[in-house]
Design a protein around this motif. Structure first.
Motif, PDB file in Angstrom:
ATOM      1  N   GLU A  94      15.120  14.080 144.665  1.00 55.84           N
ATOM      2  CA  GLU A  94      14.989  12.651 144.976  1.00 55.84           C
ATOM      3  C   GLU A  94      13.524  12.305 145.285  1.00 55.84           C
ATOM      4  O   GLU A  94      13.013  11.270 144.839  1.00 55.84           O
ATOM      5  N   SER A  95      12.845  13.188 146.017  1.00 53.04           N
ATOM      6  CA  SER A  95      11.413  12.985 146.307  1.00 53.04           C
ATOM      7  C   SER A  95      10.584  13.056 145.024  1.00 53.04           C
ATOM      8  O   SER A  95       9.613  12.312 144.858  1.00 53.04           O
ATOM      9  N   TYR A  96      10.979  13.961 144.140  1.00 53.48           N
ATOM     10  CA  TYR A  96      10.290  14.143 142.852  1.00 53.48           C
ATOM     11  C   TYR A  96      10.379  12.857 142.025  1.00 53.48           C
ATOM     12  O   TYR A  96       9.370  12.375 141.495  1.00 53.48           O
ATOM     13  N   ALA A  97      11.589  12.294 141.935  1.00 51.00           N
ATOM     14  CA  ALA A  97      11.791  11.055 141.169  1.00 51.00           C
ATOM     15  C   ALA A  97      10.976   9.919 141.770  1.00 51.00           C
ATOM     16  O   ALA A  97      10.340   9.132 141.042  1.00 51.00           O
ATOM     17  N   GLU A  98      10.961   9.841 143.098  1.00 54.72           N
ATOM     18  CA  GLU A  98      10.208   8.779 143.775  1.00 54.72           C
ATOM     19  C   GLU A  98       8.707   8.959 143.558  1.00 54.72           C
ATOM     20  O   GLU A  98       7.983   7.987 143.288  1.00 54.72           O
ATOM     21  N   HIS A  99       8.237  10.204 143.651  1.00 53.59           N
ATOM     22  CA  HIS A  99       6.810  10.492 143.492  1.00 53.59           C
ATOM     23  C   HIS A  99       6.295  10.054 142.119  1.00 53.59           C
ATOM     24  O   HIS A  99       5.183   9.520 142.009  1.00 53.59           O
ATOM     25  N   PHE A 100       7.094  10.298 141.075  1.00 55.26           N
ATOM     26  CA  PHE A 100       6.657   9.964 139.714  1.00 55.26           C
ATOM     27  C   PHE A 100       7.173   8.593 139.245  1.00 55.26           C
ATOM     28  O   PHE A 100       7.008   8.235 138.081  1.00 55.26           O
ATOM     29  N   GLY A 101       7.783   7.852 140.154  1.00 55.49           N
ATOM     30  CA  GLY A 101       8.257   6.505 139.815  1.00 55.49           C
ATOM     31  C   GLY A 101       9.343   6.495 138.753  1.00 55.49           C
ATOM     32  O   GLY A 101       9.409   5.573 137.930  1.00 55.49           O
ATOM     33  N   ILE A 102      10.200   7.509 138.793  1.00 56.54           N
ATOM     34  CA  ILE A 102      11.277   7.620 137.785  1.00 56.54           C
ATOM     35  C   ILE A 102      12.492   6.836 138.270  1.00 56.54           C
ATOM     36  O   ILE A 102      13.058   7.149 139.332  1.00 56.54           O
ATOM     37  N   LYS A 103      12.888   5.830 137.511  1.00 57.48           N
ATOM     38  CA  LYS A 103      14.028   4.984 137.884  1.00 57.48           C
ATOM     39  C   LYS A 103      15.019   4.933 136.720  1.00 57.48           C
ATOM     40  O   LYS A 103      14.911   4.068 135.843  1.00 57.48           O
ATOM     41  N   PRO A 104      15.969   5.866 136.682  1.00 52.75           N
ATOM     42  CA  PRO A 104      16.930   5.900 135.571  1.00 52.75           C
ATOM     43  C   PRO A 104      17.838   4.669 135.562  1.00 52.75           C
ATOM     44  O   PRO A 104      18.011   3.986 136.584  1.00 52.75           O
ATOM     45  N   LYS A 105      18.413   4.397 134.408  1.00 55.21           N
ATOM     46  CA  LYS A 105      19.483   3.398 134.313  1.00 55.21           C
ATOM     47  C   LYS A 105      20.788   4.159 134.490  1.00 55.21           C
ATOM     48  O   LYS A 105      21.133   5.006 133.659  1.00 55.21           O
TER      49      LYS A 105
END
Length: 405
Positions: A94-105
């Motif tokens: 979850e931190s990884y996704a937030e760090h790289f601004g990854i926002k899946p649909k």
């Protein structure tokens, strides 16, 4: 049906379309982002890493030390233990996704993906939208769906039958006799968990299996194998691992765990079958608390008959039979994958198909393989991205010069 098609929206994706928001999808999206390339992730569930969040048991920890399970460009927090828990690994992702601004649909279940030769683009259809992109990255992985074997009589069994994907804790099976079908890492760990909750597990060992200590003299067995493999042939590394296993466990055959003739690393490379890294189950097998059973011949209303002639009664059955890829069910008009849903081209070259098709997370080499493929994919698409943008810049300059004339 016509009304449904009329309501379906179409979206042009400016950049690669990534199918799956597990560790593989997140890794490739981060690598693309690092190269300045936008991407869109489609995820059938309502969260990232849904396998970890929704289909894993409570006591699960990483079987390998954290340094071998990091995704590209971001390590685990220093305060995490050597073998992070399931919840720690989820928080890391979850931190990884937030760090790289990854926002899946989310809640976008892919029904079909097919290359349109007429327009030279991929058409990916979900239940309510069609996405169009030059590149499609398959990141649904090797473990997309539970693998449920056909066992004679299983529908007649009186008690609960569940796959490990829905198993949470042995506390639900207290004082029960439980048949665990499967002896891989999940089968061993579920049997261990059942024991610790005063259940009586009977683990089915149908085929041969390599059991290795998770650590040798305080060092990760996997880490030692990786280091030795840089200097020694694979077969010599396998001989060393088996020597250490025999030192730790003795001859496992006498406990019903027959070793394959092929060494553990060679077998993993050829078949994808992972050796069991023992986290405590073997001592319980040795003491008889986990009972090892031969292959199941038939499930009866009250229990099971085994190929060696034994018959036992059970209260519950747990299928520790693993997972499978689901790619063949939705990827159309493409022969890059086998009917089992794995790339036909073996590692390290199975990451790239034709016409803008890529795969990540199908290496049978865990998160290390995932990271390796994600970096290659991002570089390959980045080269194309720059070429396209340069071409568009040249076109714009030509058009402007013509206008000035």
């Amino acid at each position: 049906m016509g009304d449904e098609k009329a309501q379906m929206t179409c979206q042009q994706v400016h950049g690669p379309l990534v199918i799956g928001a597990g560790p593989s999808g997140l890794a490739v999206a981060a690598c693309l982002s690092n190269n300045g390339i936008p991407s869109l992730l489609l995820e059938r569930s309502d969260c990232i890493a849904s396998l970890w969040q929704q289909r894993t048991y409570d006591r699960l920890k990483l079987h390998l030390p954290k340094q071998f399970c990091e995704l590209p460009f971001m390590g685990f927090p220093e305060n995490f233990p050597k073998y992070p828990t399931k919840h720690q690994f989820i928080s890391y992702m979850e931190s990884y996704a937030e760090h790289f601004g990854i926002k899946p649909k989310f809640k976008q279940s892919v029904e079909s993906a097919e290359f349109d030769n007429f327009c030279g683009l991929w058409r990916v259809r979900t239940q309510d939208c069609e996405y169009v992109s030059k590149w499609v990255i398959v990141a649904t992985g090797e473990n997309a769906e539970p693998l449920i074997p056909e066992i004679q009589g299983i529908k007649e069994f009186h008690g609960p039958v569940l796959h490990t994907s829905v198993y949470k804790s042995g506390s639900e099976f207290k004082n029960q006799k439980v048949l665990v079908v499967g002896c891989g890492n999940s089968g061993m760990e579920v049997s261990l968990d059942l024991c610790r909750n005063n259940a009586i597990p009977h683990m089915v060992v149908r085929n041969s299996v390599h059991v290795l200590p998770r650590e040798i003299l305080g060092a990760s067995t996997f880490g030692i194998a990786m280091a030795l493999n840089k200097w020694l042939p694979l077969r010599l590394v396998d001989k060393f691992l088996l020597l250490m296993a025999n030192f730790s466990f003795g001859n496992t055959d006498r406990f019903g765990l027959r070793r394959p003739k092929t060494g553990p690393l060679e077998l993993k490379n050829v078949t994808g079958k992972t050796p069991v890294l023992d986290v405590g189950a073997f001592s319980l097998i040795k003491s008889g608390k986990i009972k090892v059973m031969d292959g199941v011949k038939e499930i009866t209303r009250n229990g099971a008959k085994f190929v060696d002639g034994q018959e036992r009664e059970f209260d519950s059955i747990i299928l520790a039979t693993g997972y499978k890829s689901n790619v063949p069910s939705w990827l159309k008009g493409c022969d890059f994958f086998t009917k089992e849903g794995m790339p036909k081209t073996p590692f390290p070259n199975g990451w790239k198909g034709e016409k803008g098709l890529y795969t990540v997370g199908f290496t049978r080499r865990g998160l290390l393989g995932t990271g390796c493929d994600a970096i290659k994919i991002a570089k390959d698409i980045s080269d194309q991205w720059r070429a396209i943008n340069n071409c568009e810049d040249v076109q714009r300059v030509l058009i402007r010069n013509l206008e000035l004339r």
